[in-house]
Design an enzyme around this catalytic site. Structure first.
Site, PDB file in Angstrom:
ATOM      1  N   HIS A  33       0.819  -1.209   0.000  1.00 14.97           N
ATOM      2  CA  HIS A  33       0.000   0.000   0.000  1.00 14.97           C
ATOM      3  C   HIS A  33       0.853   1.259   0.000  1.00 14.97           C
ATOM      4  O   HIS A  33       0.502   2.255  -0.629  1.00 14.97           O
ATOM      5  CB  HIS A  33      -0.945  -0.025   1.197  1.00 14.97           C
ATOM      6  CG  HIS A  33      -2.132  -0.892   0.935  1.00 14.97           C
ATOM      7  ND1 HIS A  33      -2.907  -1.429   1.923  1.00 14.97           N
ATOM      8  CD2 HIS A  33      -2.672  -1.307  -0.227  1.00 14.97           C
ATOM      9  CE1 HIS A  33      -3.883  -2.133   1.381  1.00 14.97           C
ATOM     10  NE2 HIS A  33      -3.748  -2.087   0.082  1.00 14.97           N
ATOM     11  N   ARG A  63     -15.828   6.480 -12.262  1.00 15.71           N
ATOM     12  CA  ARG A  63     -16.152   5.284 -11.473  1.00 15.71           C
ATOM     13  C   ARG A  63     -17.038   5.756 -10.324  1.00 15.71           C
ATOM     14  O   ARG A  63     -16.591   6.566  -9.507  1.00 15.71           O
ATOM     15  CB  ARG A  63     -14.877   4.641 -10.935  1.00 15.71           C
ATOM     16  CG  ARG A  63     -13.967   4.044 -12.010  1.00 15.71           C
ATOM     17  CD  ARG A  63     -12.728   3.409 -11.361  1.00 15.71           C
ATOM     18  NE  ARG A  63     -11.983   2.572 -12.273  1.00 15.71           N
ATOM     19  CZ  ARG A  63     -10.874   2.955 -12.913  1.00 15.71           C
ATOM     20  NH1 ARG A  63     -10.412   4.170 -12.762  1.00 15.71           N
ATOM     21  NH2 ARG A  63     -10.240   2.114 -13.711  1.00 15.71           N
ATOM     22  N   ARG A  75     -20.136   5.824 -15.308  1.00 15.67           N
ATOM     23  CA  ARG A  75     -20.321   4.371 -15.337  1.00 15.67           C
ATOM     24  C   ARG A  75     -21.230   3.963 -14.178  1.00 15.67           C
ATOM     25  O   ARG A  75     -21.026   4.407 -13.040  1.00 15.67           O
ATOM     26  CB  ARG A  75     -18.980   3.648 -15.209  1.00 15.67           C
ATOM     27  CG  ARG A  75     -19.144   2.136 -15.318  1.00 15.67           C
ATOM     28  CD  ARG A  75     -17.816   1.432 -15.378  1.00 15.67           C
ATOM     29  NE  ARG A  75     -17.148   1.463 -14.083  1.00 15.67           N
ATOM     30  CZ  ARG A  75     -15.919   0.999 -13.883  1.00 15.67           C
ATOM     31  NH1 ARG A  75     -15.218   0.505 -14.889  1.00 15.67           N
ATOM     32  NH2 ARG A  75     -15.373   1.042 -12.689  1.00 15.67           N
ATOM     33  N   GLU A  91     -15.336  -5.269 -21.906  1.00 17.94           N
ATOM     34  CA  GLU A  91     -14.318  -5.801 -20.993  1.00 17.94           C
ATOM     35  C   GLU A  91     -14.507  -7.278 -20.696  1.00 17.94           C
ATOM     36  O   GLU A  91     -13.842  -7.808 -19.817  1.00 17.94           O
ATOM     37  CB  GLU A  91     -14.267  -4.979 -19.702  1.00 17.94           C
ATOM     38  CG  GLU A  91     -15.592  -4.822 -18.992  1.00 17.94           C
ATOM     39  CD  GLU A  91     -15.488  -3.972 -17.710  1.00 17.94           C
ATOM     40  OE1 GLU A  91     -14.394  -3.728 -17.215  1.00 17.94           O
ATOM     41  OE2 GLU A  91     -16.562  -3.575 -17.218  1.00 17.94           O
ATOM     42  N   ASN A 136      -8.256  -3.452 -18.652  1.00 20.03           N
ATOM     43  CA  ASN A 136      -7.812  -4.096 -17.405  1.00 20.03           C
ATOM     44  C   ASN A 136      -8.547  -5.429 -17.235  1.00 20.03           C
ATOM     45  O   ASN A 136      -7.929  -6.484 -17.070  1.00 20.03           O
ATOM     46  CB  ASN A 136      -8.097  -3.214 -16.182  1.00 20.03           C
ATOM     47  CG  ASN A 136      -7.551  -1.820 -16.337  1.00 20.03           C
ATOM     48  OD1 ASN A 136      -6.729  -1.569 -17.208  1.00 20.03           O
ATOM     49  ND2 ASN A 136      -7.995  -0.903 -15.507  1.00 20.03           N
ATOM     50  N   ASP A 137      -9.861  -5.361 -17.283  1.00 18.73           N
ATOM     51  CA  ASP A 137     -10.625  -6.604 -17.132  1.00 18.73           C
ATOM     52  C   ASP A 137     -10.559  -7.458 -18.393  1.00 18.73           C
ATOM     53  O   ASP A 137     -10.441  -8.679 -18.308  1.00 18.73           O
ATOM     54  CB  ASP A 137     -12.087  -6.295 -16.790  1.00 18.73           C
ATOM     55  CG  ASP A 137     -12.261  -6.047 -15.303  1.00 18.73           C
ATOM     56  OD1 ASP A 137     -11.703  -6.834 -14.521  1.00 18.73           O
ATOM     57  OD2 ASP A 137     -12.917  -5.068 -14.931  1.00 18.73           O
ATOM     58  N   ARG A 161      -3.945 -10.494 -12.806  1.00 24.44           N
ATOM     59  CA  ARG A 161      -2.648  -9.806 -12.724  1.00 24.44           C
ATOM     60  C   ARG A 161      -2.150  -9.728 -11.288  1.00 24.44           C
ATOM     61  O   ARG A 161      -0.979  -9.497 -11.040  1.00 24.44           O
ATOM     62  CB  ARG A 161      -2.720  -8.443 -13.373  1.00 24.44           C
ATOM     63  CG  ARG A 161      -3.462  -7.411 -12.567  1.00 24.44           C
ATOM     64  CD  ARG A 161      -3.244  -6.063 -13.165  1.00 24.44           C
ATOM     65  NE  ARG A 161      -4.483  -5.310 -13.052  1.00 24.44           N
ATOM     66  CZ  ARG A 161      -4.615  -4.081 -13.429  1.00 24.44           C
ATOM     67  NH1 ARG A 161      -3.607  -3.472 -13.980  1.00 24.44           N
ATOM     68  NH2 ARG A 161      -5.741  -3.447 -13.287  1.00 24.44           N
ATOM     69  N   CYS A 188     -10.671   3.035 -21.762  1.00 19.72           N
ATOM     70  CA  CYS A 188     -10.440   3.620 -20.443  1.00 19.72           C
ATOM     71  C   CYS A 188      -9.587   2.711 -19.569  1.00 19.72           C
ATOM     72  O   CYS A 188      -9.325   3.030 -18.422  1.00 19.72           O
ATOM     73  CB  CYS A 188     -11.770   3.942 -19.767  1.00 19.72           C
ATOM     74  SG  CYS A 188     -12.840   2.515 -19.571  1.00 19.72           S
TER      75      CYS A 188
END
Ligand code: PEP
Ligand code: MG
Length: 569
Positions: free
Chosen positions: A188, A295, A331, A430, A453-454, A464, A501
C-alpha cells in the site's frame, strides 16, 4: 558515500536530507484486566475513535493523493467492520485479556496467516491488519500520532515502515523521497508513493541504523537505489537526470490547451478517468477534454448505508458543472469482483469475478438500480452526460437497461422533473463475450469504451494480482490484441464512437498501434493526459499502420512487446 539496494517502488529521483520517522513508542500494556465489561467498552470506544480518525484521513487523502490512496485508507475501515476479527478480539477480552493484549494477539495471528500466503492482495491485507493494530493500540494507550503534513521542503523520509495514512499526509513537492526497511512494489505504501509521485525505495535493509538525521541522500526510485553521503560526481549525474525529467515535464506543457492531433493532423481525444468529485478538478487542471470514465463506486464505499437519489444527483451534478461543456461518462455501479460495497451486503460467492456483479447485480436489483439511473438522468440537464454499463456480456443486458431507463424517464416526467431524454448509453467492452459479439452490441449501443484491465484478465484467464500467472496478463498477448481489433472494427463499421479507459490507453508503446487500429478516444489518469497527447502528436498514421502490420504478424507476447518497444526508440 554508501549505496543501498532496495525495491524501486515509485520511479523518479529525489535529492534531499534525511528525516527519520521513528516508530511509535507504545508503553507496555497490562496482559490481563479485572473488569471485562469495562475493557470491552474501552475497546469499542477505541474502535469508534479510530473509525472517525480513518474517515477523516480518507477524506483528506482523497484530496491530497486521489482515489487510489483514499481506497487504501478505506480498506482499514472495512477491517474495523469485519465481524470475525472484531468477534475474536471481543472473545479474548471476555476471557480476561486486557483490550491491548487482545488487539495485539489477535491481529498478530491474522498477520501471520496473511503473510504466509503469497498473493499480492492477501499480503496487502496483512498491511491493513498491521496498520489497524497500530491505530487501535495507539488509541487504547493514549499515544498521539506524529503530524507529518508540514515536513520541510527537500525531506527524504526514512522509516522502518509507514502506514498509508502517514504517507497520505505527505505533501507533493515537499517530501523529496521515501526510504523504508520493509514493503514491496505492490504494498500500500508503494501505491501511495506512486499516486503522490514521490520517488520511493522500499526494503532497503539496515539503512535506518546507518543513516544520520540531516544527512544528504539520493533516492533513485527507478533503479531501487539509495545513495547516502553521495560523492560530487553522483550528485552531478543525478541532478542532471532530475533536470532532464523536469525538462520532459516542461516540454509536455506545450500540449496544454491544444487539440489532440497526430503528427499528420488527424484528430483524436484525450479524456480522463476519475473516481471522485475532487478528481474532476484534477482532470480539468490536467487539461482533459472530457471524462471517459467516472467510477461511481466512491459514493458507495466506506459506509454501511447506500447513497440515495438526491445524494447521487448532487455528486454527478457537481462534477458536470465543474466540467463545463466537457463530456462526462458516468459508469453505473461496478460492484463485486475486486470492488466490495459494504452497503449492498452481497452474498459471498465461490467465484466473485464470474459472479453476480456490476450490471448483472444492478439488473437483478431494479429498485436499487433505478435510484442511480434517475440521478444520472436528472444530472444530465447540467452537462453532457453519457451512461456507461460495466461488465456487459450479452445484448439483453443493454436492452433491459434501455427499458429500465424508459421507465425512469416516464416516472420523472410524471413527477414534473427535468432530465436528459437523449442521454447516450454505452457499453464497457471488458468481457470476452462482449468482444465476440462486438458487432451485435454495436447495433444496440451509442458508444463503446474498452476496459483493457478486465478484458486482458478475462481473455487470458489470468489474474494480474497473482504472481504465478501474472506474466500471461499482458495487453501484448495476440489474443488480447485481436479482441481489441474486433471491437474497434465493429464500432467503426457501425459508426459509433469508441474509447479506451483501461490502463493500456496510457501505455506509450501501445498508443501508435491503437491509433492505427481506429481508436479515437484515450481515457487516462489525469496525471497522464499531457503525456498521452504528446505521444499522439509524435505519430504519423501511415507509419503507425505499418507498425500495426508488423505487430499482427507477431506470434508471441515477447515478439509483440519487442516490436512495440522498438518503435519508441
Ligand atoms: C477496466 O476494466 O479496464 C476498467 C477501466 O475498469 P476497472 O479498472 O474500474 O475495472
Ligand atoms: Mg473493469
Amino acid at each position: 558515500m554508501k549505496k543501498y539496494q532496495g525495491i524501486g517502488a515509485s520511479a523518479g529521483i529525489g535529492i534531499g536530507t534525511v528525516r527519520k520517522i521513528r516508530e511509535l513508542q507504545l508503553p507496555p500494556a497490562r496482559a490481563h484486566a479485572e473488569d471485562p465489561d469495562e475493557e470491552l467498552s474501552r475497546f469499542r470506544a477505541s474502535c469508534e475513535g479510530y473509525k472517525r480518525e480513518m474517515e477523516d484521513a480518507a477524506r483528506s487523502v482523497r484530496e491530497n493523493v486521489g482515489r487510489k490512496g483514499a481506497e487504501i485508507v478505506r480498506g482499514q475501515l472495512l477491517l474495523l467492520n469485519d465481524p470475525e476479527l472484531m468477534a475474536d478480539i471481543e472473545r479474548r477480552i471476555t476471557e480476561g485479556s486486557s483490550a491491548e493484549s487482545a488487539v495485539a494477539d489477535v491481529c498478530d495471528r491474522y498477520i501471520r496467516i496473511f503473510c504466509g500466503m503469497e498473493d499480492e492482495v492477501t499480503s496487502q491485507r496483512a498491511d491493513d491488519v498491521r496498520d489497524c493494530r497500530r491505530g487501535l493500540l495507539r488509541r487504547l494507550l493514549g499515544v498521539k500520532e506524529t503530524d507529518l503534513s508540514d515536513l520541510p521542503e527537500g525531506s527524504i523520509v526514512a522509516a522502518a515502515d509507514l502506514t498509508p495514512s502517514q504517507a497520505g499526509q505527505f505533501r507533493r513537492g515537499r517530501v523529496a523521497g521515501i526510504v523504508t526497511e520493509s514493503g514491496g512494489r505492490t504494498s500500500h505504501l508503494a501505491i501511495m508513493a506512486r499516486a503522490l509521485e514521490i520517488p520511493a525505495v522500499l526494503s532497503a535493509k539496515g539503512i535506518l541504523e546507518d543513516l544520520r538525521e540531516g544527512e544528504q541522500l539520493i533516492v533513485d526510485g527507478g533503479r531501487g537505489l539509495v545513495i547516502a553521503d553521495p560523492a560530487e560526481t553522483d550528485l552531478e549525474a543525478y541532478a542532471s537526470e532530475q533536470k532532464a525529467e523536469q525538462e520532459r515535464r516542461a516540454r509536455l506543457e506545450q500540449f496544454r490547451g491544444k487539440l489532440s492531433v497526430s503528427a499528420d493532423g488527424y484528430p483524436f481525444h484525450v479524456h480522463a478517468n476519475i473516481g471522485t468529485v475532487e478528481d474532476a478538478e484534477r482532470a480539468v487542471a490536467a487539461d482533459a477534454e472530457g471524462i471517459g470514465l467516472l467510477r461511481t463506486e466512491f459514493l458507495f464505499l466506506g459506509r454501511e448505508d447506500l447513497p440515495g437519489e438526491e445524494e447521487q444527483f448532487e455528486a454527478y451534478r457537481k462534477i458536470a458543472l465543474r466540467l463545463g461543456g466537457r463530456i462526462l461518462t458516468v459508469r453505473t455501479l461496478d460492484a463485486g469482483g475486486d470492488k466490495e460495497i459494504p452497503g449492498l451486503k452481497m452474498r459471498a460467492e465461490e467465484n466473485p469475478f464470474l459472479g453476480n456483479r456490476a450490471i448483472r447485480y444492478c439488473l437483478g436489483h431494479e429498485g436499487f438500480f433505478k435510484v442511480q439511473l434517475r440521478a444520472i438522468l436528472r444530472a444530465g440537464v447540467y452537462g453532457r452526460l453519457r451512461i456507461l454499463l460495466p461488465m456487459v456480456s450479452c445484448v439483453e443486458e443493454v436492452r433491459r437497461v434501455r427499458e429500465l431507463l424508459g421507465r425512469c424517464m416516464e416516472e420523472l416526467r410524471a413527477e414534473g422533473r427535468e432530465f436528459d431524454a437523449q442521454i447516450p448509453v454505452g457499453v464497457m467492452m471488458e468481457t470476452p463475450s462482449a468482444a465476440m459479439i462486438a458487432d451485435l452490441l454495436a447495433a444496440e449501443a451509442d458508444f463503446f469504451s474498452i476496459g483493457t484491465n478486465d478484458l486482458t484478465g478475462y481473455i487470458m484467464s489470468a489474474d494480474r494480482g497473482n504472481p504465478e500467472v501474472s506474466c500471461l496478463n499482458s495487453v501484448c498477448q495476440p489474443a488480447v490484441l485481436r479482441a481489441i481489433r474486433q471491437i474497434l472494427n465493429a464500432a467503426t463499421e457501425a459508426g459509433i464512437p469508441v474509447g479506451m479507459c483501461g490502463e493500456a490507453a496510457a501505455d506509450e508503446r501501445m498508443i501508435p498501434l491503437l491509433m492505427a487500429m481506429g481508436l479515437k478516444e484515450f481515457s487516462v489518469d489525469p496525471s497522464a493526459v499531457l503525456q498521452t497527447r504528446g505521444r499522439i502528436a509524435e505519430v504519423f498514421l501511415p507509419e503507425a499502420e505499418k507498425l500495426m502490420q508488423r505487430t499482427f504478424a507477431g506470434i508471441t507476447e515477447r515478439e509483440i512487446a519487442e516490436i512495440l518497444s522498438s518503435e519508441g526508440d
